[in-house]
Design a protein around this motif. Sequence first.
Motif, short mmCIF file in Angstrom:
data_model
loop_
_atom_site.label_atom_id
_atom_site.label_comp_id
_atom_site.label_asym_id
_atom_site.label_seq_id
_atom_site.Cartn_x
_atom_site.Cartn_y
_atom_site.Cartn_z
N ASN A 168 -23.87 -79.92 -29.68
CA ASN A 168 -22.93 -80.03 -29.01
C ASN A 168 -22.33 -80.85 -28.71
O ASN A 168 -22.35 -82.23 -29.42
N VAL A 169 -20.61 -81.41 -28.15
CA VAL A 169 -19.54 -81.92 -28.71
C VAL A 169 -20.48 -82.88 -27.70
O VAL A 169 -20.25 -84.33 -28.63
N TYR A 170 -20.66 -83.11 -26.77
CA TYR A 170 -21.03 -83.85 -26.07
C TYR A 170 -22.28 -84.99 -26.46
O TYR A 170 -22.53 -85.86 -26.29
N LYS A 225 -23.24 -84.89 -30.10
CA LYS A 225 -21.98 -85.65 -31.32
C LYS A 225 -20.89 -87.16 -30.35
O LYS A 225 -21.00 -88.11 -30.95
N THR A 226 -20.31 -86.65 -29.28
CA THR A 226 -19.94 -87.74 -29.00
C THR A 226 -20.40 -89.00 -28.15
O THR A 226 -20.09 -90.38 -28.24
N ASN A 227 -21.78 -88.62 -27.67
CA ASN A 227 -22.26 -90.19 -27.17
C ASN A 227 -23.11 -90.65 -28.18
O ASN A 227 -23.16 -91.86 -28.02
N THR A 228 -23.25 -90.55 -29.71
CA THR A 228 -24.37 -90.71 -30.54
C THR A 228 -22.68 -91.42 -31.72
O THR A 228 -22.64 -93.01 -31.77
N MET A 229 -21.56 -91.43 -31.39
CA MET A 229 -20.39 -91.81 -32.18
C MET A 229 -20.39 -92.79 -30.82
O MET A 229 -20.46 -94.11 -31.32
N PHE A 230 -20.38 -93.53 -29.92
CA PHE A 230 -20.19 -94.45 -28.84
C PHE A 230 -21.32 -95.09 -28.92
O PHE A 230 -21.07 -96.20 -28.92
N LYS A 231 -22.29 -94.58 -28.84
CA LYS A 231 -23.82 -95.50 -29.18
C LYS A 231 -23.40 -96.20 -30.49
O LYS A 231 -23.71 -97.81 -30.47
N ALA A 232 -22.81 -95.80 -31.70
CA ALA A 232 -22.88 -96.22 -33.60
C ALA A 232 -22.21 -96.81 -32.64
O ALA A 232 -22.46 -98.27 -33.76
N SER A 233 -21.27 -96.66 -31.95
CA SER A 233 -19.44 -97.77 -32.16
C SER A 233 -20.03 -99.36 -31.53
O SER A 233 -19.97 -100.34 -31.62
N GLY A 234 -21.00 -99.08 -30.39
CA GLY A 234 -21.57 -100.13 -29.36
C GLY A 234 -22.65 -101.06 -30.08
O GLY A 234 -22.39 -102.35 -30.80
N LEU A 268 -12.10 -85.96 -30.05
CA LEU A 268 -13.79 -85.18 -30.03
C LEU A 268 -13.58 -84.65 -28.36
O LEU A 268 -13.52 -83.20 -28.50
N LYS A 269 -13.56 -85.46 -27.99
CA LYS A 269 -13.74 -85.22 -26.31
C LYS A 269 -12.35 -84.49 -26.03
O LYS A 269 -12.61 -83.16 -25.17
N VAL A 270 -11.39 -85.11 -26.47
CA VAL A 270 -9.45 -85.06 -26.40
C VAL A 270 -9.89 -83.45 -26.79
O VAL A 270 -9.44 -81.92 -25.67
N HIS A 324 -11.62 -81.08 -27.88
CA HIS A 324 -12.95 -80.33 -26.85
C HIS A 324 -12.83 -79.80 -25.68
O HIS A 324 -12.39 -78.13 -25.40
N ASN A 325 -12.14 -80.61 -24.76
CA ASN A 325 -11.63 -80.07 -23.72
C ASN A 325 -10.20 -79.36 -23.85
O ASN A 325 -9.82 -77.91 -23.11
N LYS A 326 -9.74 -79.50 -24.73
CA LYS A 326 -8.46 -78.93 -24.68
C LYS A 326 -8.94 -77.31 -24.86
O LYS A 326 -7.87 -76.03 -24.76
N LYS A 327 -10.04 -76.96 -25.72
CA LYS A 327 -9.60 -75.70 -26.46
C LYS A 327 -10.92 -75.39 -25.09
O LYS A 327 -10.42 -73.56 -24.91
N MET A 328 -11.39 -75.59 -24.55
CA MET A 328 -12.01 -75.05 -23.65
C MET A 328 -10.73 -74.76 -22.32
O MET A 328 -11.57 -73.73 -21.52
N ASN A 329 -9.93 -75.39 -21.58
CA ASN A 329 -9.48 -74.88 -21.10
C ASN A 329 -7.99 -73.86 -22.02
O ASN A 329 -8.26 -73.34 -20.76
N SER A 330 -7.97 -74.39 -23.04
CA SER A 330 -7.36 -73.03 -23.10
C SER A 330 -8.16 -71.40 -23.25
O SER A 330 -8.07 -70.55 -22.68
N LEU A 331 -9.24 -71.60 -23.36
CA LEU A 331 -10.61 -70.40 -23.01
C LEU A 331 -10.39 -70.30 -22.01
O LEU A 331 -10.54 -68.80 -21.44
N SER A 332 -10.47 -71.11 -21.02
CA SER A 332 -10.51 -70.67 -19.24
C SER A 332 -9.48 -70.02 -19.32
O SER A 332 -8.99 -69.01 -18.57
N ASN A 333 -7.95 -70.54 -19.74
CA ASN A 333 -7.08 -70.09 -19.23
C ASN A 333 -6.68 -67.95 -19.63
O ASN A 333 -6.11 -67.93 -18.55
#
Length: 217
Positions: A2-4, A6-15, A202-204, A206-215
């Motif tokens: 899941n994207v969450y 992935k991004t959560n791991t990236m932010f932790k690694a960044s820190g 990745l968050k942006v 992913h959110n764009k894809k989710m919005n497109s699917l929702s629309n």
Amino acid sequence: MNVYIKTNTMFKASGILFLVFLIVALLISVEATETWDRMIGESLYRIGEMDVFFIFLSYIGSKLFFYPALVVLTIFILFKRNWYMALFLWANLIGVRLLNTLLKTIFSRDRPSLEHVVEAGYYSYPSGHSMNSMAFYGAIAFLCYLIIKLSWLRNTLMTVCFVLIGLIGFSRVYLGVHYPLDVLGGYSMGASWLLFLSGIYLKVVHNKKMNSLSNYG
């Protein structure tokens, strides 16, 4: 995965990498460590007498190469109508360069007293070439991972990117314009910046894809 996650791991690694950067910064303020850093740098200075090779590596790790290369890459990306990817690459490069200038100003470490094989200005820590190449070539490796389906091609291109990053950092010590810890600090901060921005990208997307699917639904 899941994207969450992935991004959560990236932010932790960044820190974590940012903490590594701060630890390296602390080490250069310790006299014993600074002495060893200087000695190792001097022992690697122009080792093997391959000036032309390392000057070339230094060039492809500089803004003189990055900006023209990014313009060409952007044209290709915009032809594919991938606006977010183009924005990501430009934000990555411009942001890391501005951040490097800020950090150099804060730490104000003098460059090695060796005769510089190439022109080098401003302060030494963190190495701009190391930090910028980690962000630039690391971003290309990241996009290769996301886009290229053929595993052999993806892995080959990613390996080339990381080999270039390693050689560019070493070139700065070889050419006498940086200490080894400058390079290590540049790598850790460059990777921290890249992971942070990649997580946002990745968050942006992913959110764009989710919005497109929702629309569409």
